[in-house]
Enzyme design. Sequence first.
Site, PDB file in Angstrom:
ATOM      1  N   ALA A   1     -14.594  12.987 -50.905  1.00 27.69           N
ATOM      2  CA  ALA A   1     -13.264  13.369 -51.034  1.00 27.69           C
ATOM      3  C   ALA A   1     -12.345  13.110 -49.751  1.00 27.69           C
ATOM      4  O   ALA A   1     -11.137  13.003 -49.583  1.00 27.69           O
ATOM      5  CB  ALA A   1     -13.029  14.980 -51.219  1.00 27.69           C
TER       6      ALA A   1
ATOM      7  N   SER B   1     -19.664  22.755 -50.207  1.00 29.74           N
ATOM      8  CA  SER B   1     -19.509  24.335 -50.573  1.00 29.74           C
ATOM      9  C   SER B   1     -18.913  24.534 -51.964  1.00 29.74           C
ATOM     10  O   SER B   1     -17.861  24.963 -51.680  1.00 29.74           O
ATOM     11  CB  SER B   1     -18.967  24.854 -49.211  1.00 29.74           C
TER      12      SER B   1
ATOM     13  N   SER C   1     -17.725  15.527 -53.032  1.00 31.22           N
ATOM     14  CA  SER C   1     -18.246  14.378 -52.356  1.00 31.22           C
ATOM     15  C   SER C   1     -17.527  13.121 -52.485  1.00 31.22           C
ATOM     16  O   SER C   1     -16.841  12.813 -53.313  1.00 31.22           O
ATOM     17  CB  SER C   1     -19.677  14.040 -52.886  1.00 31.22           C
TER      18      SER C   1
END
Length: 203
Positions: free
Chosen positions: A45, A115, A43
């Site tokens: 990134a 993911s 999160s």
Amino acid sequence: MNESSFISVHSSHIRPYALSLSPSARAALKHQQPCCLWLTGLSGAGKSTLANALELQLNEQGRHTFVLDGDNVRNGLCNDLGMGAAARKENIRRISEVARLMVDAGLIVIVSAISPFQADRASARALFRTDEFLEVYVSTPFDICARRDPKGLYQAALQGRIKDFTGLDSPYEAPQQADCEINTDEVELADAVQHVLTVLLKK
């Protein structure tokens, strides 16, 4: 009969209908080779920013695209799922299947989703031909993502207000053989877009 038994019995009677219009015919109408660009990373990134920029660039080239953003999907299709391991697995399964349908429709699909688990990303890749799937690891380090904290999630997680937060109390399994790797702390957005598109063309 419990729910799992119902699903099992119901599934045994499903017979997929063979459509006359092939995926290749749909792609030919759009004059492009459809594929799935799968952006994974922590999160904050920079996945959503990169996905948006990629779509804009492809659109300028006359390509037919769609972005499946993790937060957007969780706001609709997956709004019944939590953040535990099983729910995350189901979240990625649903995104994967939708991406597969969109590629069959002839689109270039850009998935932007944390993911976190390698097995789930491998299952997603298995739905596509080798030349239809590109895994992009947005490898921006945890400390940079935590410093950015665009949604205030890191602060909430560090204060214990959010549980099962990826990279903190829930693992992130980094790709070992991603097709492309981008650290958005080191690469300008325009350069990142061009790098991904170059790798895509080679693939």
